[in-house]
Scaffold this active site. Structure first.
Site, PDB file in Angstrom:
ATOM      1  N   CYS A   1       0.849  -1.194   0.000  1.00 32.37           N
ATOM      2  CA  CYS A   1       0.000   0.000   0.000  1.00 32.37           C
ATOM      3  C   CYS A   1       0.884   1.243   0.000  1.00 32.37           C
ATOM      4  O   CYS A   1       2.101   1.166   0.179  1.00 32.37           O
ATOM      5  CB  CYS A   1      -0.878  -0.004   1.246  1.00 32.37           C
ATOM      6  SG  CYS A   1       0.120   0.009   2.741  1.00 32.37           S
TER       7      CYS A   1
ATOM      8  N   HIS B   1       3.252   1.572  11.232  1.00 27.88           N
ATOM      9  CA  HIS B   1       2.162   1.517  12.224  1.00 27.88           C
ATOM     10  C   HIS B   1       2.326   2.578  13.292  1.00 27.88           C
ATOM     11  O   HIS B   1       1.410   2.841  14.064  1.00 27.88           O
ATOM     12  CB  HIS B   1       2.196   0.183  12.983  1.00 27.88           C
ATOM     13  CG  HIS B   1       1.831  -0.989  12.178  1.00 27.88           C
ATOM     14  ND1 HIS B   1       2.300  -2.255  12.428  1.00 27.88           N
ATOM     15  CD2 HIS B   1       1.026  -1.097  11.116  1.00 27.88           C
ATOM     16  CE1 HIS B   1       1.811  -3.087  11.551  1.00 27.88           C
ATOM     17  NE2 HIS B   1       1.035  -2.416  10.740  1.00 27.88           N
TER      18      HIS B   1
ATOM     19  N   CYS C   1      -8.570   3.359   6.456  1.00 27.83           N
ATOM     20  CA  CYS C   1      -7.861   3.374   5.176  1.00 27.83           C
ATOM     21  C   CYS C   1      -8.387   2.187   4.378  1.00 27.83           C
ATOM     22  O   CYS C   1      -8.434   1.063   4.895  1.00 27.83           O
ATOM     23  CB  CYS C   1      -6.369   3.220   5.438  1.00 27.83           C
ATOM     24  SG  CYS C   1      -5.470   2.635   4.021  1.00 27.83           S
TER      25      CYS C   1
ATOM     26  N   SER D   1       2.891  -6.592   2.216  1.00 23.52           N
ATOM     27  CA  SER D   1       4.347  -6.478   2.399  1.00 23.52           C
ATOM     28  C   SER D   1       5.132  -7.083   1.243  1.00 23.52           C
ATOM     29  O   SER D   1       6.280  -7.474   1.399  1.00 23.52           O
ATOM     30  CB  SER D   1       4.757  -7.190   3.694  1.00 23.52           C
ATOM     31  OG  SER D   1       4.075  -6.625   4.777  1.00 23.52           O
TER      32      SER D   1
ATOM     33  N   THR E   1      -6.973   1.974  11.396  1.00 27.84           N
ATOM     34  CA  THR E   1      -7.033   2.212   9.941  1.00 27.84           C
ATOM     35  C   THR E   1      -7.517   1.019   9.120  1.00 27.84           C
ATOM     36  O   THR E   1      -8.149   1.202   8.089  1.00 27.84           O
ATOM     37  CB  THR E   1      -5.633   2.608   9.399  1.00 27.84           C
ATOM     38  OG1 THR E   1      -4.692   1.650   9.849  1.00 27.84           O
ATOM     39  CG2 THR E   1      -5.231   3.993   9.832  1.00 27.84           C
TER      40      THR E   1
ATOM     41  N   HIS F   1      -2.642  -4.356  19.179  1.00 28.68           N
ATOM     42  CA  HIS F   1      -1.949  -4.024  17.931  1.00 28.68           C
ATOM     43  C   HIS F   1      -1.139  -2.745  18.143  1.00 28.68           C
ATOM     44  O   HIS F   1      -1.604  -1.819  18.800  1.00 28.68           O
ATOM     45  CB  HIS F   1      -2.984  -3.833  16.812  1.00 28.68           C
ATOM     46  CG  HIS F   1      -2.362  -3.731  15.450  1.00 28.68           C
ATOM     47  ND1 HIS F   1      -1.712  -2.602  15.014  1.00 28.68           N
ATOM     48  CD2 HIS F   1      -2.277  -4.629  14.447  1.00 28.68           C
ATOM     49  CE1 HIS F   1      -1.270  -2.804  13.781  1.00 28.68           C
ATOM     50  NE2 HIS F   1      -1.602  -4.036  13.419  1.00 28.68           N
TER      51      HIS F   1
ATOM     52  N   GLU G   1      -0.531  -0.282  16.281  1.00 25.01           N
ATOM     53  CA  GLU G   1      -1.170   0.969  15.848  1.00 25.01           C
ATOM     54  C   GLU G   1      -2.081   1.508  16.950  1.00 25.01           C
ATOM     55  O   GLU G   1      -2.065   2.704  17.269  1.00 25.01           O
ATOM     56  CB  GLU G   1      -1.982   0.741  14.556  1.00 25.01           C
ATOM     57  CG  GLU G   1      -2.685   2.013  14.100  1.00 25.01           C
ATOM     58  CD  GLU G   1      -3.605   1.806  12.907  1.00 25.01           C
ATOM     59  OE1 GLU G   1      -3.307   0.979  12.030  1.00 25.01           O
ATOM     60  OE2 GLU G   1      -4.639   2.505  12.860  1.00 25.01           O
TER      61      GLU G   1
ATOM     62  N   HIS H   1       6.743  -6.916   6.735  1.00 29.96           N
ATOM     63  CA  HIS H   1       6.666  -8.326   7.134  1.00 29.96           C
ATOM     64  C   HIS H   1       7.014  -9.213   5.954  1.00 29.96           C
ATOM     65  O   HIS H   1       6.163  -9.877   5.384  1.00 29.96           O
ATOM     66  CB  HIS H   1       5.258  -8.662   7.645  1.00 29.96           C
ATOM     67  CG  HIS H   1       5.070  -8.311   9.062  1.00 29.96           C
ATOM     68  ND1 HIS H   1       3.937  -7.718   9.539  1.00 29.96           N
ATOM     69  CD2 HIS H   1       5.903  -8.442  10.117  1.00 29.96           C
ATOM     70  CE1 HIS H   1       4.071  -7.506  10.835  1.00 29.96           C
ATOM     71  NE2 HIS H   1       5.258  -7.929  11.205  1.00 29.96           N
TER      72      HIS H   1
ATOM     73  N   SER I   1       2.788 -13.156   7.499  1.00 31.71           N
ATOM     74  CA  SER I   1       1.991 -11.941   7.291  1.00 31.71           C
ATOM     75  C   SER I   1       0.498 -12.245   7.451  1.00 31.71           C
ATOM     76  O   SER I   1      -0.064 -13.056   6.710  1.00 31.71           O
ATOM     77  CB  SER I   1       2.295 -11.394   5.888  1.00 31.71           C
ATOM     78  OG  SER I   1       1.201 -10.702   5.369  1.00 31.71           O
TER      79      SER I   1
HETATM   80  S1  SF4 Z   1      -2.986   3.114   6.936  1.00 36.71           S
HETATM   81 FE1  SF4 Z   1      -3.380   2.225   4.909  1.00 36.71          FE
HETATM   82  S2  SF4 Z   1      -1.841   3.133   3.578  1.00 36.71           S
HETATM   83 FE2  SF4 Z   1      -1.170   3.452   5.692  1.00 36.71          FE
HETATM   84  S3  SF4 Z   1       0.142   1.720   6.151  1.00 36.71           S
HETATM   85 FE3  SF4 Z   1      -1.902   1.165   6.876  1.00 36.71          FE
HETATM   86  S4  SF4 Z   1      -2.833   0.064   5.153  1.00 36.71           S
HETATM   87 FE4  SF4 Z   1      -1.040   1.159   4.342  1.00 36.71          FE
END
Ligand code: SF4
Length: 304
Positions: free
Chosen positions: A15, A79, A208, A283, A175, A130, A132, A47, A236
């Site tokens: 991505c 992340h 996202c 990845s 996301t 996670h 993130e 990953h 992954s």
């Molecule tokens: S938020 Fe979307 S564009 Fe950004 S790293 Fe994650 S999956 Fe990829």
């Protein structure tokens, strides 16, 4: 004559955020190695064992926060990291931080920091373990509540208490969440405080769609080819999810990391096919996709 048609799913592979992280890693590695500086990744930037091994051969190792060396260049993953980790990094002697945190994740960091500083409690939909989500919650200065879609039922009483106890709530989602789950959570939450008119629940669109688009494209392609090949690291989770998605449409689906993973039986099956579809996890860099595409196209030539 080339009979076998090899098609690559429209949305596949890395991505925008991982692509960006990857080019920042490459840029900083080249620059740092030229001047003899050590480069380390704080956790694997991608990953993908092949990519990580290639970097290891160039002297770029994966480290944890306790082993970041002084005088080094540290690459932070897409992340993101917690505010505490950021502070520790900044306190290490002469460290240059290359922050590859995806702009979509950075936006959530800013939103929750601002809204909580202004007095809102924060509702986060996502996986609390996670990295993130850990990064997001670490930037919240007041109260917050994290809920995963699989917990909507069992955690509803706790969610109700949280909402009743906070007049202003601001909701965000990890996301990679499904938009329909977030809509469900907002509806559920507003329903739980509908008798309390001075309570408000605001939200922001933070999902996202890269992951969903990749899955939709893979599903669509799996429907119209004889065999589907999924490329990605065996560690992954998004690649394993991709395999699951294509398997539902096409049970002749194969998961490989590289060409050497194809078994003779799988290759024999591909030689009998007329169309092969390719998709790849988040990845998997383009060069690895092209490598397998070329191999499959040549495989057909060899069989003629
Ligand atoms: S938020 Fe979307 S564009 Fe950004 S790293 Fe994650 S999956 Fe990829």
């Amino acid at each position: 004559m080339n009979r076998l048609k090899v098609l690559v799913a429209e949305n596949s592979g890395i991505c925008f955020g991982v692509k960006r992280a990857f080019s920042l890693l490459e840029e900083s590695t080249e620059e740092a190695l030229k001047i003899g500086k050590r480069v380390v990744m704080l956790g694997p930037v991608i990953h993908n064992p092949r990519v990580i091994n290639d970097y290891a051969r160039r002297g770029v190792d994966v480290v944890n926060i306790a082993s970041v060396p002084e005088n080094s260049v540290v690459v932070v993953r897409s992340h993101g990291v917690t505010a505490k980790t950021e502070q520790i990094l900044q306190s290490i002697e002469n460290v240059k931080i290359i922050d590859t945190t995806c702009p979509y994740v950075q936006r959530i960091h800013k939103l929750v920091a601002k809204q909580s500083a202004e007095g809102c409690a924060i509702l986060v939909m996502g996986d609390k373990n996670h990295s993130e989500v850990e990064g997001i919650t670490s930037r919240i200065s007041g109260d917050f509540f994290v809920i995963h879609p699989s917990e909507f039922g069992e955690k509803e009483p706790e969610l109700r208490d949280f909402l009743i106890n906070h007049k202003s709530v601001f909701a965000v989602a990890q996301t990679t969440s499904r938009p329909s789950n977030f809509e469900h959570l907002l509806k559920l939450s507003r329903g739980l405080v509908r008798d309390l008119p001075d309570h408000k629940i605001l939200s922001s669109e933070t999902i996202c769609t890269a992951t969903l688009k990749r899955q939709d494209s893979a599903r669509e392609l799996a429907n119209r080819v004889d065999v589907m090949v999924v490329i990605g690291g065996k560690n992954s989770s998004n690649t394993s999810k991709l395999l699951q998605v294509v398997m539902e449409k096409n049970d002749s689906s194969i998961w490989v990391e590289s060409i050497s993973d194809f078994t003779p039986e799988q290759l024999a099956g591909i030689k009998k096919a007329e169309t092969v579809g390719i998709t790849a996890g988040a990845s998997t860099p383009d060069y690895q996709i092209n490598e397998i595409k070329d191999f499959l196209e040549r495989l057909d030539e060899c069989s003629d």
